[in-house]
Scaffold this motif. Sequence first.
Motif, short mmCIF file in Angstrom:
data_model
loop_
_atom_site.label_atom_id
_atom_site.label_comp_id
_atom_site.label_asym_id
_atom_site.label_seq_id
_atom_site.Cartn_x
_atom_site.Cartn_y
_atom_site.Cartn_z
N GLU A 77 0.84 -1.21 0.00
CA GLU A 77 0.00 0.00 0.00
C GLU A 77 0.87 1.26 0.00
O GLU A 77 0.58 2.22 -0.71
CB GLU A 77 -0.91 0.02 1.24
CG GLU A 77 -2.03 -0.96 1.23
CD GLU A 77 -2.76 -1.02 2.57
OE1 GLU A 77 -2.37 -0.28 3.52
OE2 GLU A 77 -3.70 -1.81 2.68
N ARG A 103 4.02 1.54 -1.03
CA ARG A 103 4.71 1.67 -2.33
C ARG A 103 3.77 2.16 -3.41
O ARG A 103 4.14 2.98 -4.26
CB ARG A 103 5.28 0.31 -2.74
CG ARG A 103 6.53 -0.06 -2.03
CD ARG A 103 7.17 -1.31 -2.66
NE ARG A 103 8.06 -1.92 -1.70
CZ ARG A 103 7.79 -3.01 -1.01
NH1 ARG A 103 6.65 -3.66 -1.17
NH2 ARG A 103 8.67 -3.48 -0.14
N LEU A 104 2.54 1.66 -3.42
CA LEU A 104 1.58 2.03 -4.46
C LEU A 104 1.05 3.46 -4.32
O LEU A 104 0.45 3.98 -5.25
CB LEU A 104 0.41 1.04 -4.48
CG LEU A 104 0.76 -0.37 -4.98
CD1 LEU A 104 -0.41 -1.32 -4.79
CD2 LEU A 104 1.20 -0.33 -6.44
N SER A 105 1.28 4.07 -3.17
CA SER A 105 0.85 5.46 -3.00
C SER A 105 1.74 6.41 -3.82
O SER A 105 1.38 7.56 -4.03
CB SER A 105 0.88 5.86 -1.53
OG SER A 105 2.21 6.01 -1.09
N HIS A 106 2.90 5.94 -4.25
CA HIS A 106 3.86 6.71 -5.05
C HIS A 106 4.32 7.98 -4.34
O HIS A 106 4.69 8.96 -4.99
CB HIS A 106 3.29 7.05 -6.43
CG HIS A 106 3.00 5.83 -7.24
ND1 HIS A 106 3.99 5.01 -7.73
CD2 HIS A 106 1.83 5.28 -7.64
CE1 HIS A 106 3.44 4.02 -8.40
NE2 HIS A 106 2.13 4.15 -8.36
N GLU A 107 4.28 7.96 -3.03
CA GLU A 107 4.80 9.08 -2.24
C GLU A 107 5.74 8.52 -1.18
O GLU A 107 5.49 7.45 -0.63
CB GLU A 107 3.66 9.83 -1.53
CG GLU A 107 2.70 10.52 -2.48
CD GLU A 107 1.55 11.19 -1.72
OE1 GLU A 107 1.65 11.31 -0.48
OE2 GLU A 107 0.59 11.57 -2.37
N THR A 108 6.79 9.26 -0.91
CA THR A 108 7.68 8.85 0.18
C THR A 108 6.93 9.10 1.48
O THR A 108 6.46 10.21 1.73
CB THR A 108 8.99 9.66 0.15
OG1 THR A 108 9.60 9.48 -1.13
CG2 THR A 108 9.94 9.19 1.22
N MET A 166 12.87 3.14 1.13
CA MET A 166 12.11 3.81 0.08
C MET A 166 12.69 5.19 -0.17
O MET A 166 13.18 5.83 0.75
CB MET A 166 10.64 3.92 0.45
CG MET A 166 9.95 2.58 0.65
SD MET A 166 8.23 2.75 1.08
CE MET A 166 7.59 3.24 -0.51
N GLU A 205 12.39 8.90 -2.93
CA GLU A 205 11.52 9.70 -3.77
C GLU A 205 11.48 9.10 -5.17
O GLU A 205 12.49 8.65 -5.70
CB GLU A 205 12.02 11.14 -3.85
CG GLU A 205 11.92 11.86 -2.53
CD GLU A 205 12.46 13.26 -2.60
OE1 GLU A 205 12.86 13.72 -3.69
OE2 GLU A 205 12.50 13.90 -1.54
N HIS A 206 10.28 9.06 -5.73
CA HIS A 206 10.11 8.54 -7.08
C HIS A 206 10.48 9.64 -8.07
O HIS A 206 10.04 10.76 -7.96
CB HIS A 206 8.67 8.09 -7.32
CG HIS A 206 8.29 6.94 -6.43
ND1 HIS A 206 8.65 5.66 -6.70
CD2 HIS A 206 7.59 6.90 -5.26
CE1 HIS A 206 8.19 4.86 -5.75
NE2 HIS A 206 7.54 5.59 -4.86
#
Length: 130
Positions: free
Chosen positions: A64, A66-71, A126, A128-129
Amino acid sequence: MSNNTFNACRRVDGFTLLEVMIALTIFASIAIVISGTTSQAADTLLTLENKTMASWVAENRLAEIRLSHETPKVGTTRDTVDMASREWQTLTTVISTSWPGVVRVTVDVSLESEPDYILVSLATIMGEHG
């Protein structure tokens, strides 16, 4: 042959009271060992089942995040999750690392009824993307 001689030579069939008591003691001891082993096997099976499900809960929580795409933000959050007709408690801890924009995320999972007994702890790094 006299009556006394006949009684002395007569063979007695069956068990004496002492033999019966010894046999019962042996059987009772065996039953206790078997019962204890069966109980221990059932406890082990339940523990393995709980640890397996707790690992699924932890993996789901990390997915969950990881899938939020936010650090995730640094801090601690506690949530309750229902899975397999059981209530699970998750403790998600996010701490900063020495690298900017990179955090360590740890998810501890326990049964809601035993929050101090952590069944599984999973951690990941994790960033930042980009």
